[in-house]
Design an enzyme around this catalytic site. Structure first.
Site, PDB file in Angstrom:
ATOM      1  N   LYS A   1      19.310 -66.489   0.555  1.00  0.00           N
ATOM      2  CA  LYS A   1      19.317 -65.357  -0.390  1.00  0.00           C
ATOM      3  C   LYS A   1      17.882 -64.934  -0.654  1.00  0.00           C
ATOM      4  O   LYS A   1      17.040 -65.751  -1.017  1.00  0.00           O
ATOM      5  CB  LYS A   1      19.989 -65.788  -1.686  1.00  0.00           C
ATOM      6  CG  LYS A   1      20.066 -64.714  -2.745  1.00  0.00           C
ATOM      7  CD  LYS A   1      21.048 -65.144  -3.822  1.00  0.00           C
ATOM      8  CE  LYS A   1      20.927 -64.345  -5.080  1.00  0.00           C
ATOM      9  NZ  LYS A   1      21.897 -64.738  -6.087  1.00  0.00           N
TER      10      LYS A   1
ATOM     11  N   GLY B   1      26.147 -60.576   2.341  1.00  0.00           N
ATOM     12  CA  GLY B   1      26.497 -60.119   0.999  1.00  0.00           C
ATOM     13  C   GLY B   1      25.260 -59.614   0.280  1.00  0.00           C
ATOM     14  O   GLY B   1      24.131 -59.856   0.716  1.00  0.00           O
ATOM     15  N   SER B   2      25.501 -58.893  -0.769  1.00  0.00           N
ATOM     16  CA  SER B   2      24.349 -58.528  -1.598  1.00  0.00           C
ATOM     17  C   SER B   2      24.811 -58.456  -3.034  1.00  0.00           C
ATOM     18  O   SER B   2      25.964 -58.145  -3.323  1.00  0.00           O
ATOM     19  CB  SER B   2      23.736 -57.214  -1.149  1.00  0.00           C
ATOM     20  OG  SER B   2      24.667 -56.193  -1.290  1.00  0.00           O
ATOM     21  N   GLY B   3      23.913 -58.790  -3.901  1.00  0.00           N
ATOM     22  CA  GLY B   3      24.266 -58.794  -5.314  1.00  0.00           C
ATOM     23  C   GLY B   3      23.207 -58.054  -6.089  1.00  0.00           C
ATOM     24  O   GLY B   3      22.385 -57.327  -5.539  1.00  0.00           O
ATOM     25  N   GLN B   4      23.241 -58.294  -7.363  1.00  0.00           N
ATOM     26  CA  GLN B   4      22.341 -57.600  -8.262  1.00  0.00           C
ATOM     27  C   GLN B   4      20.881 -57.907  -7.941  1.00  0.00           C
ATOM     28  O   GLN B   4      20.024 -57.055  -8.047  1.00  0.00           O
ATOM     29  CB  GLN B   4      22.679 -58.075  -9.678  1.00  0.00           C
ATOM     30  CG  GLN B   4      21.884 -57.475 -10.756  1.00  0.00           C
ATOM     31  CD  GLN B   4      22.152 -58.227 -12.064  1.00  0.00           C
ATOM     32  OE1 GLN B   4      23.089 -59.027 -12.145  1.00  0.00           O
ATOM     33  NE2 GLN B   4      21.363 -57.961 -13.064  1.00  0.00           N
ATOM     34  N   PHE B   5      20.618 -59.133  -7.554  1.00  0.00           N
ATOM     35  CA  PHE B   5      19.224 -59.535  -7.422  1.00  0.00           C
ATOM     36  C   PHE B   5      18.747 -59.721  -5.994  1.00  0.00           C
ATOM     37  O   PHE B   5      17.578 -59.949  -5.760  1.00  0.00           O
ATOM     38  CB  PHE B   5      18.980 -60.845  -8.190  1.00  0.00           C
ATOM     39  CG  PHE B   5      19.272 -60.710  -9.646  1.00  0.00           C
ATOM     40  CD1 PHE B   5      18.560 -59.807 -10.412  1.00  0.00           C
ATOM     41  CD2 PHE B   5      20.268 -61.445 -10.248  1.00  0.00           C
ATOM     42  CE1 PHE B   5      18.829 -59.649 -11.760  1.00  0.00           C
ATOM     43  CE2 PHE B   5      20.540 -61.300 -11.595  1.00  0.00           C
ATOM     44  CZ  PHE B   5      19.821 -60.399 -12.357  1.00  0.00           C
TER      45      PHE B   5
ATOM     46  N   VAL C   1      21.968 -61.456   0.783  1.00  0.00           N
ATOM     47  CA  VAL C   1      22.222 -62.802   1.309  1.00  0.00           C
ATOM     48  C   VAL C   1      22.441 -62.699   2.821  1.00  0.00           C
ATOM     49  O   VAL C   1      23.198 -61.845   3.287  1.00  0.00           O
ATOM     50  CB  VAL C   1      23.457 -63.440   0.630  1.00  0.00           C
ATOM     51  CG1 VAL C   1      23.608 -64.888   1.065  1.00  0.00           C
ATOM     52  CG2 VAL C   1      23.335 -63.359  -0.895  1.00  0.00           C
TER      53      VAL C   1
ATOM     54  N   ASP D   1      30.115 -66.608 -15.568  1.00  0.00           N
ATOM     55  CA  ASP D   1      30.377 -65.445 -14.722  1.00  0.00           C
ATOM     56  C   ASP D   1      31.365 -65.795 -13.612  1.00  0.00           C
ATOM     57  O   ASP D   1      31.163 -65.456 -12.446  1.00  0.00           O
ATOM     58  CB  ASP D   1      29.062 -64.905 -14.139  1.00  0.00           C
ATOM     59  CG  ASP D   1      29.206 -63.461 -13.651  1.00  0.00           C
ATOM     60  OD1 ASP D   1      30.182 -62.793 -14.047  1.00  0.00           O
ATOM     61  OD2 ASP D   1      28.348 -63.015 -12.862  1.00  0.00           O
TER      62      ASP D   1
HETATM   63  N1  LIG Z   1      26.534 -69.466   0.505  1.00  0.00           N
HETATM   64  C1  LIG Z   1      27.143 -68.322   0.824  1.00  0.00           C
HETATM   65  N2  LIG Z   1      28.026 -68.270   1.833  1.00  0.00           N
HETATM   66  C2  LIG Z   1      28.671 -67.124   2.145  1.00  0.00           C
HETATM   67  N3  LIG Z   1      28.489 -65.960   1.498  1.00  0.00           N
HETATM   68  C3  LIG Z   1      27.615 -65.934   0.472  1.00  0.00           C
HETATM   69  C4  LIG Z   1      26.889 -67.115   0.082  1.00  0.00           C
HETATM   70  N4  LIG Z   1      26.112 -66.809  -0.976  1.00  0.00           N
HETATM   71  C5  LIG Z   1      26.339 -65.518  -1.238  1.00  0.00           C
HETATM   72  N5  LIG Z   1      27.225 -64.978  -0.372  1.00  0.00           N
HETATM   73  C6  LIG Z   1      27.702 -63.595  -0.391  1.00  0.00           C
HETATM   74  O1  LIG Z   1      26.739 -62.782  -1.015  1.00  0.00           O
HETATM   75  C7  LIG Z   1      27.272 -62.227  -2.220  1.00  0.00           C
HETATM   76  C8  LIG Z   1      26.191 -62.104  -3.292  1.00  0.00           C
HETATM   77  O2  LIG Z   1      25.666 -63.379  -3.555  1.00  0.00           O
HETATM   78  P1  LIG Z   1      25.235 -63.819  -5.000  1.00  0.00           P
HETATM   79  O3  LIG Z   1      26.443 -63.778  -5.881  1.00  0.00           O
HETATM   80  O4  LIG Z   1      24.524 -65.106  -4.921  1.00  0.00           O
HETATM   81  O5  LIG Z   1      24.234 -62.671  -5.382  1.00  0.00           O
HETATM   82  P2  LIG Z   1      23.885 -62.163  -6.823  1.00  0.00           P
HETATM   83  O6  LIG Z   1      22.721 -61.246  -6.720  1.00  0.00           O
HETATM   84  O7  LIG Z   1      23.711 -63.327  -7.724  1.00  0.00           O
HETATM   85  O8  LIG Z   1      25.207 -61.421  -7.166  1.00  0.00           O
HETATM   86  P3  LIG Z   1      25.702 -60.938  -8.560  1.00  0.00           P
HETATM   87  O9  LIG Z   1      25.556 -59.470  -8.500  1.00  0.00           O
HETATM   88  O10 LIG Z   1      27.140 -61.414  -8.630  1.00  0.00           O
HETATM   89  O11 LIG Z   1      24.833 -61.577  -9.595  1.00  0.00           O
HETATM   90  C9  LIG Z   1      28.434 -63.137  -2.594  1.00  0.00           C
HETATM   91  O12 LIG Z   1      29.400 -62.498  -3.376  1.00  0.00           O
HETATM   92  C10 LIG Z   1      28.957 -63.522  -1.212  1.00  0.00           C
HETATM   93  O13 LIG Z   1      29.807 -62.524  -0.689  1.00  0.00           O
END
Ligand SMILES: Nc1ncnc2c1ncn2[C@@H]1O[C@H](COP(=O)(O)OP(=O)(O)OP(=O)(O)O)[C@@H](O)[C@H]1O
Length: 632
Positions: free
Chosen positions: A109, A84-88, A91, A253
């Site tokens: 992450k 996965g990947s998010g804003q910051f 993963v 959130d």
């Molecule tokens: N412990 C985990 N197990 C499985 N998948 C995960 C896990 N942690 C994160 N992911 C995947 O990675 C994605 C992004 O993780 P996360 O929400 O922590 O990132 P973020 O940068 O905080 O995202 P956001 O843009 O929502 O702030 C999640 O939506 C999920 O699909």
């Protein structure tokens, strides 16, 4: 000149400089240079308890002693596929090799300390804040400032995760934090958490009646109904939220991409504490009611908390109405003028967002979805949801009429929801058709009780007078850790908006540039800058005409991106390579939420396939700003 780089356990140069100028005793009071000015809540936290937070985190932060990208190893973790990947950050799935006897998979992450970049405007404001402490800032460069801001933000998120994992033995519906890897010179921070093998919660499906493979796996049954899964989601997530309530943590959130599904434990779990907030009583401050200075400090903390609570944080479609009404004088005739009091109960924010999430599960669509973010906010405030006869089930009713109740004072609380579940043992008879006569009676009583009662939960800030600032309800900002400057205090600057109208931020500098980066470097000519805040501020104000009014455009600065793809791998007996790769991808599309900063047309917010690049022009932005006459 060499600088002390910030890391999770070490203060940056800047913090140390401020420390030297301050007398430690009355930090809270003295850190507010102007009594009219209310600092950001997180500034107070950073300024006053960063040491406590650091020492609390110390046992969980490991130095990076081994980093071998060619072997995909960081310390004892073998990095596998991206999950996965998010804003910051990105993963990854990773194998913990510290115990050779155990094939233990974790989620890793990676957060680049230099991402996200900030607009020149934000950097200038940060410098201006530091300047107020009479510290030397001329030798600070953009990278150091960015790092400092990002590490502070990260430290807070990790601290919350740690507390929610280990306080009161944690809760099995919150994703467990394991440890963190960081060193002074490391460009990344690595956060290790438990891995949820079925990825983020999915909800979009070809037709409303069908169920998803992920749901069937959780309930161990191919023939489940949508309602059965919805009840499971309500049960698990309300348990998670109840725990957060008791720990004094408001998530802010809640949405499907922040809910992870664990196929081994058969549980849905709450993750991502990047927007999380602790109520003042849960902060590790020591109060002494007999001490006048402490009382004054408490008052300041409460005010700052209330202000923080009123910022629009989160993802537009999941934001509750009390946060996103734009009428400051109550003169409009629509619904939003009816409930214009400030947010008093932060926990009700999470109830609303959970209601939106359950609505997605039950009805296969977002309850409020406008042409653009602003339109969505308008709908959230004004549109009344109705239930078809065929949808008139107790759960739909709970979601639509009680959880998505616009007035937070009468919105159902998590405690009420838990009582309902507990009383009726809904978990054991998840299908609404299976609820017996007794349960129906209790439900009736329950409806009666919650429709006649005001909020049953005591609010942490009941005694605090609301801050009489109409702007607070109308504008938003991203959480400003340690900046000390609440961006919502200031008129929106077009630069902020343009800088925030960028593509998704890449997660690491080695993954290519991004528009916000380009915006910054074009102004900085690709080199590090050394500017004094005064000269920079004036140049910034000349080149970036202020709109001079608070506008909801600030919402766009908060970027929330959903992951690219969730991957599954259930097999505990697989080989190392198998474990770290992805052969069991879900066969249905993952719903993506575009980052809010990137959206002009809200319809693009949900995509079933590839990213759509925003082609918004300045004219479109102007149209957008003119959308509501009130703001021109
Ligand atoms: N412990 C985990 N197990 C499985 N998948 C995960 C896990 N942690 C994160 N992911 C995947 O990675 C994605 C992004 O993780 P996360 O929400 O922590 O990132 P973020 O940068 O905080 O995202 P956001 O843009 O929502 O702030 C999640 O939506 C999920 O699909």
């Amino acid at each position: 000149m060499g600088h002390q780089l910030p890391s999770l356990l070490a203060d940056s140069d800047i913090t140390l400089r401020i420390e030297q100028k301050q007398h430690s005793v009355n930090k809270l009071v003295t850190s507010i240079p102007n009594s009219q000015w209310i600092p950001a809540y997180h500034t107070l936290i950073e300024r006053n308890i960063s040491r406590t937070i650091q020492s609390d985190l110390k046992p969980f932060i490991r130095p990076i002693i081994r980093f071998e990208p060619s072997e995909m190893m960081v310390n004892d973790f073998k990095i596998g596929s991206t999950i996965g990947s998010g804003q910051f950050g990105k993963v990854f799935k990773a194998l913990d090799k510290s115990d050779p006897k155990r094939k233990h998979i974790v989620a890793l992450k990676r957060i680049n300390k230099l991402k996200p970049k900030y607009s020149m405007n934000q950097l200038m404001r940060q410098i201006a804040y530091w300047k107020q402490f009479n510290i030397e800032t001329d030798d600070l460069d953009v990278d150091l400032i960015t790092r400092t801001m990002n590490v502070d933000r990260c430290r807070w998120e990790i601290y919350l995760m740690k507390r929610m994992t280990y306080d009161n033995k944690g809760n099995s519906h919150i994703v467990k934090f394991i440890q963190c890897l960081d060193s002074l010179n490391s460009k990344d921070i690595w956060i290790v958490t438990e891995w949820c093998n079925l990825g983020e919660l999915q909800w979009k499906r070809p037709n409303t009646e069908s169920t998803l493979n992920q749901w069937q796996q959780i309930l161990n049954d191919k023939n489940i109904s949508v309602m059965e899964f919805a009840i499971k989601a309500l049960d698990d997530l309300s348990k998670g939220l109840q725990f957060l309530n008791e720990a004094g943590c408001i998530h802010r959130d809640i949405k499907p991409s922040n809910i992870l599904v664990d196929g081994n434990q058969k549980k849905l779990k709450i993750s991502d504490f990047g927007c999380g907030l602790l109520i003042p009583e849960s902060l590790p401050f020591k109060y002494d009611p007999s001490n006048e200075i402490k009382l004054k400090q408490l008052d300041i903390i409460n005010k700052c908390f209330e202000k923080e609570l009123n910022k629009i944080i989160g993802t537009p479609a999941f934001v509750p109405p009390e946060l996103c009404k734009f009428t400051s004088d109550g003169s409009t005739e629509d619904e939003c003028s009816k409930h214009k009091s400030l947010v008093k109960d932060g926990f009700k924010l999470d109830v609303w967002s959970l209601g939106v999430t359950l609505h997605c599960i039950i009805f296969n669509k977002l309850p409020f979805s406008g042409e653009n973010e602003f339109d969505t906010y308008h709908l959230i405030n004004s549109q009344t949801l109705t239930l078809d006869k065929k949808d008139d089930t107790w759960l739909s009713k709970l979601v639509v009429t009680k959880m998505l109740e616009k007035n937070p004072d009468i919105r159902v609380s998590i405690k009420d929801i838990r009582n309902l579940i507990h009383k009726n043992k809904l978990k054991k008879s998840p299908s609404m058709n299976k609820i017996g006569g007794n349960a129906k009676k209790s439900l009736k009583k329950f409806w009666k009780k919650i429709s006649s009662s005001k909020s049953t939960e005591k609010l942490s800030l009941k005694e605090t007078k609301p801050i009489d600032d109409p702007n607070l309800t109308a504008i938003s900002s991203n959480t400003s850790f340690s900046s000390g400057l609440d961006v919502s205090d200031e008129p929106i600057n077009i630069t902020d908006f343009i800088d925030s109208l960028t593509t998704n931020l890449p997660v690491s500098s080695d993954e290519g540039g991004d528009v916000s980066n380009r915006a910054l470097t074009s102004q900085e000519n690709g080199t590090k800058t050394r500017r004094s805040s005064s000269s920079s501020s004036s140049s910034s104000s000349q080149s970036t005409p202020s709109l001079g009014v608070p506008t909801p455009i600030k919402n766009m600065i908060k970027i929330k991106a959903s992951p690219e793809k969730s991957n599954n791998d259930n097999r505990q007996d697989a080989t190392e390579t198998d474990l770290l790769t992805d052969k069991n991808l879900p066969n249905h599309p993952t719903i993506k939420m575009k980052p809010s900063k990137n959206i002009i047309n809200f319809k693009n917010y949900i995509q079933d396939d590839k990213d759509v690049e925003s082609s918004d022009t300045i004219d479109q932005i102007k149209d957008y700003l003119n959308y509501k006459g009130d703001f021109t």
